[in-house]
Design a protein around this motif. Sequence first.
Motif, PDB file in Angstrom:
ATOM      1  N   ARG A   1       7.992 -55.994 101.281  1.00  0.00           N
ATOM      2  CA  ARG A   1       6.938 -55.424 100.115  1.00  0.00           C
ATOM      3  C   ARG A   1       6.279 -56.798  99.474  1.00  0.00           C
ATOM      4  O   ARG A   1       7.079 -57.709  99.336  1.00  0.00           O
ATOM      5  N   GLY A   2       5.143 -56.537  98.946  1.00  0.00           N
ATOM      6  CA  GLY A   2       4.535 -57.327  98.127  1.00  0.00           C
ATOM      7  C   GLY A   2       5.249 -57.349  96.882  1.00  0.00           C
ATOM      8  O   GLY A   2       5.963 -56.443  96.315  1.00  0.00           O
ATOM      9  N   GLN A   3       5.021 -58.431  96.100  1.00  0.00           N
ATOM     10  CA  GLN A   3       5.360 -58.936  94.735  1.00  0.00           C
ATOM     11  C   GLN A   3       4.487 -58.365  93.624  1.00  0.00           C
ATOM     12  O   GLN A   3       4.928 -58.439  92.575  1.00  0.00           O
ATOM     13  N   TRP A   4       3.110 -58.037  93.963  1.00  0.00           N
ATOM     14  CA  TRP A   4       2.077 -57.534  93.272  1.00  0.00           C
ATOM     15  C   TRP A   4       2.489 -56.342  92.107  1.00  0.00           C
ATOM     16  O   TRP A   4       2.305 -56.358  91.033  1.00  0.00           O
ATOM     17  N   PRO A   5       3.070 -55.437  93.007  1.00  0.00           N
ATOM     18  CA  PRO A   5       3.401 -54.255  92.009  1.00  0.00           C
ATOM     19  C   PRO A   5       4.545 -54.740  90.908  1.00  0.00           C
ATOM     20  O   PRO A   5       4.381 -54.043  89.538  1.00  0.00           O
TER      21      PRO A   5
ATOM     22  N   ILE B   1       4.846 -57.483  89.422  1.00  0.00           N
ATOM     23  CA  ILE B   1       4.138 -58.246  88.470  1.00  0.00           C
ATOM     24  C   ILE B   1       3.243 -57.621  87.517  1.00  0.00           C
ATOM     25  O   ILE B   1       3.306 -57.778  86.161  1.00  0.00           O
ATOM     26  N   ALA B   2       2.680 -56.568  88.075  1.00  0.00           N
ATOM     27  CA  ALA B   2       1.760 -55.702  87.422  1.00  0.00           C
ATOM     28  C   ALA B   2       2.487 -54.837  86.134  1.00  0.00           C
ATOM     29  O   ALA B   2       2.090 -54.505  85.223  1.00  0.00           O
TER      30      ALA B   2
END
Length: 158
Positions: A110-114, A116-117
């Motif tokens: 899974r990406g970390q951007w969600p 961070i947002a």
Amino acid sequence: MTSSGRAGRRGNGWAVLASVLALVWFAGLGLLGWRALGGAGSSVSGAAFQQLVADGRIERVVMRDGGNVQAWLRGGQQVRVRLPDSEVMPGGALAAQLEAQNVDLRFEGRGQWPGIALNFLPVALGVAVWVGVPLGLLALGMAWRRGGRAGRVKVAEG
């Protein structure tokens, strides 16, 4: 009613039309983006996917955290399947079977951007409230003041 009042109402109609067109435009772009990211692939059951693997029809597979599997068949068709987390592991039986068939296999986390947002969301909402509310009240006050001026009639004394 004054002519400026009628012109203002006509201008509001154009603003509403422009807003609706912008919403339709962005909805269309969102749909195209969803299709480009693979949202248009057909879903198959776990048993059907196992049969495709056994038949050797799989060309490329991307396994993601959470059991989401995206596969491309030899004819170019794309399929999606949701498998248990235990089967979507780098050392699992399914991965070994796919590697034995020389399938291009990739694992993605899974990406970390969600995350961070979501961490910045409260800050953005706070700024929006503390800046947006006063600006909105200022705009309403200016509109009320303009409306009051239009209703007054100037009478020449003399």
